[in-house]
Design an enzyme around this catalytic site. Structure first.
Site, short mmCIF file in Angstrom:
data_model
loop_
_atom_site.label_atom_id
_atom_site.label_comp_id
_atom_site.label_asym_id
_atom_site.label_seq_id
_atom_site.Cartn_x
_atom_site.Cartn_y
_atom_site.Cartn_z
N HIS A 198 0.84 -1.21 0.00
CA HIS A 198 0.00 0.00 0.00
C HIS A 198 0.88 1.26 0.00
CE1 HIS A 198 -3.61 2.29 1.81
NE2 HIS A 198 -2.60 3.11 2.01
N GLU A 199 1.94 1.24 0.81
CA GLU A 199 2.81 2.43 0.92
C GLU A 199 3.66 2.61 -0.34
OE1 GLU A 199 1.82 4.13 3.14
OE2 GLU A 199 1.12 2.77 4.69
O1 GNR Z 1 -3.42 3.12 8.83
C1 GNR Z 1 -3.56 2.43 7.81
N1 GNR Z 1 -4.18 1.23 7.90
C2 GNR Z 1 -4.25 0.32 6.86
C3 GNR Z 1 -5.15 -0.73 6.98
C4 GNR Z 1 -5.25 -1.68 5.98
C5 GNR Z 1 -4.44 -1.59 4.88
C6 GNR Z 1 -3.56 -0.54 4.73
C7 GNR Z 1 -3.45 0.41 5.72
S1 GNR Z 1 -2.31 1.71 5.57
C8 GNR Z 1 -3.09 2.95 6.52
C9 GNR Z 1 -2.19 4.16 6.65
C10 GNR Z 1 -1.98 4.77 5.30
O2 GNR Z 1 -2.81 5.39 4.70
N2 GNR Z 1 -0.82 4.56 4.73
O3 GNR Z 1 -0.59 5.04 3.49
NI NI Z 2 -2.49 5.17 2.50
#
Ligand code: GNR
Ligand code: NI
Length: 176
Positions: free
Chosen positions: A133-134
């Site tokens: 995701h990041e």
């Molecule tokens: O805090 C976050 N929780 C999360 C939950 C499930 C999958 C991905 C995340 S990342 C997110 C923080 C965020 O927005 N990172 O970019």
């Molecule tokens: Ni995010």
């Protein structure tokens, strides 16, 4: 240390492609520390520099319950991926929206730590999801990109309304 402002979808700056860090110098260490503080304050389990409008390939993650396990990934690269999993994802840049996303189940990521040393990490489960995701953020991608266009449109409209309210809160509050 400072708490930085987190960009909110559909802010076009979330589409910036982050550039690799050339030297892990004091400026980068300060960025890492400010990002960690911003993530903890939000609170979230991860944050990419893109979300605080810095186009550098820097990520912080802490999946612990007591903010005791900060993980820093500078110039992260996924060098192996295996399997697939679907997880309900959320994002600090897409407040109050949660939706299932398919990603690799396990990965091997290679990155530099806060001291500029290279390391490799095998991750699965939520940590693997969070790293993917990041890294998407660093490439200008947001998890809503994986949803249907109808859902994307609904999310965009809802968050645009919220943004307008945040810019002009007082008059509305007074009229009501
Ligand atoms: O805090 C976050 N929780 C999360 C939950 C499930 C999958 C991905 C995340 S990342 C997110 C923080 C965020 O927005 N990172 O970019
Ligand atoms: Ni995010």
């Amino acid at each position: 240390m400072a708490v930085l402002e987190i960009l909110v979808y559909p802010d076009p700056r979330l589409r910036n492609i982050a550039a690799p860090v050339v030297h892990v110098d004091d400026d980068i260490k300060t960025l890492v520390d400010d990002m960690a503080q911003t993530m903890y304050q939000a609170p979230g389990i991860g944050l990419a520099a893109t979300q605080v409008n810095v186009a550098k390939r820097v990520i912080v993650i802490d999946m612990s319950k007591d903010q005791s396990e900060l993980q820093v990934f500078i110039n992260p690269r996924i060098i192996e991926r295996d399997g697939s999993q679907e997880t309900e994802e959320g994002c600090l840049s897409v407040p109050d929206v949660f939706a299932p996303v398919q990603r690799a189940e396990s990965i091997v990521v290679r990155a530099l730590n806060r001291d500029g040393e290279q390391f490799e990490l095998h991750a699965d489960g939520l940590l693997s999801v969070c790293i993917q995701h990041e890294i998407d953020h660093l490439d200008g991608k947001v998890f809503v990109d994986y949803l249907s266009r109808l859902k994307q449109e609904r999310i965009r409209k809802r968050l645009q309304k919220h943004a307008k309210r945040a810019v002009h809160p007082a008059p509305e509050a007074v009229t009501l």
